[in-house]
Design an enzyme around this catalytic site. Structure first.
Site, PDB file in Angstrom:
ATOM      1  N   ARG A 110       1.200  -1.152   0.121  1.00 34.93           N
ATOM      2  CA  ARG A 110      -0.080   0.166  -0.106  1.00 34.93           C
ATOM      3  C   ARG A 110       1.157   0.952  -0.069  1.00 34.93           C
ATOM      4  O   ARG A 110       1.580   1.013   1.314  1.00 34.93           O
ATOM      5  CB  ARG A 110      -1.137  -0.102   1.581  1.00 34.93           C
ATOM      6  CG  ARG A 110      -1.758   1.187   1.117  1.00 34.93           C
ATOM      7  CD  ARG A 110      -2.751   1.263   2.234  1.00 34.93           C
ATOM      8  NE  ARG A 110      -4.133   0.502   1.967  1.00 34.93           N
ATOM      9  CZ  ARG A 110      -5.342   0.560   1.959  1.00 34.93           C
ATOM     10  NH1 ARG A 110      -5.693   2.004   2.887  1.00 34.93           N
ATOM     11  NH2 ARG A 110      -5.964   0.647   1.383  1.00 34.93           N
ATOM     12  N   HIS A 137      -7.034   1.093  -6.896  1.00 37.45           N
ATOM     13  CA  HIS A 137      -7.447   0.397  -6.101  1.00 37.45           C
ATOM     14  C   HIS A 137      -8.169  -0.106  -6.680  1.00 37.45           C
ATOM     15  O   HIS A 137      -9.261  -1.330  -5.920  1.00 37.45           O
ATOM     16  CB  HIS A 137      -7.856   0.996  -4.896  1.00 37.45           C
ATOM     17  CG  HIS A 137      -8.433   0.478  -3.273  1.00 37.45           C
ATOM     18  ND1 HIS A 137      -7.793  -0.410  -3.064  1.00 37.45           N
ATOM     19  CD2 HIS A 137      -8.808   0.754  -2.363  1.00 37.45           C
ATOM     20  CE1 HIS A 137      -7.730  -1.028  -1.963  1.00 37.45           C
ATOM     21  NE2 HIS A 137      -8.244  -0.297  -1.525  1.00 37.45           N
ATOM     22  N   GLN A 140      -9.335  -3.751  -4.323  1.00 35.84           N
ATOM     23  CA  GLN A 140     -11.578  -3.288  -4.234  1.00 35.84           C
ATOM     24  C   GLN A 140     -12.514  -3.644  -4.722  1.00 35.84           C
ATOM     25  O   GLN A 140     -13.348  -3.809  -4.372  1.00 35.84           O
ATOM     26  CB  GLN A 140     -11.123  -1.656  -3.762  1.00 35.84           C
ATOM     27  CG  GLN A 140     -12.594  -0.753  -3.353  1.00 35.84           C
ATOM     28  CD  GLN A 140     -12.800  -1.195  -1.446  1.00 35.84           C
ATOM     29  OE1 GLN A 140     -12.107  -1.907  -0.568  1.00 35.84           O
ATOM     30  NE2 GLN A 140     -13.811  -2.180  -1.426  1.00 35.84           N
ATOM     31  N   ASP A 228     -17.042   7.917  -2.092  1.00 33.46           N
ATOM     32  CA  ASP A 228     -15.549   7.240  -0.791  1.00 33.46           C
ATOM     33  C   ASP A 228     -15.791   7.938  -0.032  1.00 33.46           C
ATOM     34  O   ASP A 228     -16.323   9.407  -0.275  1.00 33.46           O
ATOM     35  CB  ASP A 228     -15.155   6.953  -1.776  1.00 33.46           C
ATOM     36  CG  ASP A 228     -13.774   6.316  -1.422  1.00 33.46           C
ATOM     37  OD1 ASP A 228     -13.914   6.352  -0.085  1.00 33.46           O
ATOM     38  OD2 ASP A 228     -12.791   6.911  -1.727  1.00 33.46           O
ATOM     39  N   CYS A 267     -16.656   1.752  -0.006  1.00 31.94           N
ATOM     40  CA  CYS A 267     -15.876   1.360   0.461  1.00 31.94           C
ATOM     41  C   CYS A 267     -14.549   1.026   1.745  1.00 31.94           C
ATOM     42  O   CYS A 267     -13.877  -0.116   2.145  1.00 31.94           O
ATOM     43  CB  CYS A 267     -14.390   1.776  -0.590  1.00 31.94           C
ATOM     44  SG  CYS A 267     -13.464   2.615  -0.455  1.00 31.94           S
ATOM     45  N   ARG A 295     -13.528  -8.508   0.680  1.00 32.65           N
ATOM     46  CA  ARG A 295     -11.759  -7.858   0.631  1.00 32.65           C
ATOM     47  C   ARG A 295     -11.150  -9.195   0.634  1.00 32.65           C
ATOM     48  O   ARG A 295     -10.647  -9.335   0.495  1.00 32.65           O
ATOM     49  CB  ARG A 295     -11.680  -6.780   1.093  1.00 32.65           C
ATOM     50  CG  ARG A 295     -11.687  -5.357   1.081  1.00 32.65           C
ATOM     51  CD  ARG A 295     -11.684  -5.499  -0.557  1.00 32.65           C
ATOM     52  NE  ARG A 295     -10.630  -4.711   0.092  1.00 32.65           N
ATOM     53  CZ  ARG A 295      -9.634  -3.857   0.152  1.00 32.65           C
ATOM     54  NH1 ARG A 295      -9.878  -3.333   0.880  1.00 32.65           N
ATOM     55  NH2 ARG A 295      -8.051  -4.040   0.120  1.00 32.65           N
TER      56      ARG A 295
END
Length: 309
Positions: A110, A137, A140, A228, A267, A295
């Site tokens: 990450r 991402h 996700q 988001d 998310c 996830r």
């Protein structure tokens, strides 16, 4: 387990549609299987495999889901923060990639910058997985597509509305619109539009994309509404962003503009009263906690593919 040509999972635009479809299908199958993944779905020598996870940004879902995923596949994990590595004292990313490739079987990172991810992948001889960068991402979105399909069937041909900041998650939704064959409508302020280069890639690949500054236009009749957080990690203009994005909050009124059986996704982490109301987040159309659970299953499928299953 490493191969001469490692299977990197860097972005949805650099893998072919059939591979991405197979990863989502594997995620569905692994969820049905539960904690014990059938041997036929496992990579060879998984019991000896080690995943290193590197975090330059804080994480809850990515950190825990990858850790548990690798364990449920039968492998092991090592978790490192940026400050745990010599990178923090000036060692090059290239040298780090070459060294870790001699020790472990895969790296999930990450990263603050997408360039870090790409440089790691250029010099590693083991799979590199994008656990989030400032550009995208992809992990996700594998979980999100899985979640959509659990609720409404195959995503191809459906319409997805993204409302809010045209950020890294929105970018991966744009890639996915092409690869999975659905329509994506993005409602965002003009100053927070997604990267123009990604928009051009969607157009070049004949993706179905609408970008508008009108949230209601984006949501109208959609099968799924996604948003988001308005202020991502590293953003320094929080108050300006909140003012710009206030008209894009997902409320009951906005959800009523979507399809009658539309679902809502986020998310997480969610900030109730900003990008989404409590009523929508906790309401009957919300699938955010199914999405969070998925996830785990998405990471298992990604890891299994990267390691050769």
């Amino acid at each position: 387990m490493p191969t001469a040509s490692p299977r990197h999972f860097l972005d949805l635009d650099v893998l072919d549609a059939a591979t991405l479809r197979s990863i989502v299908d594997a995620a569905h199958a692994m969820k049905r299987a539960g904690k014990r993944v059938p041997a036929k779905m496992l990579p060879k020598d998984i019991a000896d495999a080690v995943l290193v996870m590197i975090f330059e940004k804080p994480s809850t879902r990515t950190r825990v889901s990858f850790d548990v995923a690798m364990r449920q596949l039968g492998g092991q994990t090592i978790m490192l923060n940026h400050t745990d590595l010599q990178i923090g004292r000036g060692e090059s990313i290239a040298d780090t990639a070459r060294v870790l490739s001699r020790y472990v079987d895969a790296i999930m990172i990450r990263a603050n910058g997408h360039d870090t991810l790409n440089e790691l992948a250029r010099h590693a001889t083991i799979p590199i997985i994008n656990g989030l960068t400032d550009r995208s991402h992809p992990c996700q979105i594998i979980a999100d597509i899985m979640t959509f399909e659990e609720a409404k069937g195959p995503i191809a041909g459906h319409s997805i509305a993204w409302v809010g900041d045209g950020n890294n998650v929105a970018a991966s939704w744009m890639h996915a619109a092409v690869q999975f064959g659905f329509e994506l409508r993005i409602g965002c302020p003009n100053s927070l539009r997604p990267d123009a280069a990604i928009e051009k890639w969607v157009q070049k690949n004949k993706g179905r994309l609408l970008i508008t500054d009108n949230a209601q236009e984006a949501v109208l009749g959609a099968d799924c509404v996604v948003t988001d957080t308005w202020v991502s990690m590293g953003d320094k203009d929080a108050e300006r962003r909140k003012k710009l994005l206030k008209p894009y909050a997902v409320t009951d009124a906005l959800m009523k503009k979507a399809g009658t059986d539309a679902i809502f996704m986020h998310c997480l982490p969610a900030y109730r009263g900003n990008e989404v109301t409590e009523q929508v987040l906790e309401g009957p159309q919300s699938v955010v906690f199914d999405e969070a659970e998925n996830r785990l299953h998405a990471q298992k499928a990604i890891l299994a593919w990267c390691l050769g299953a």
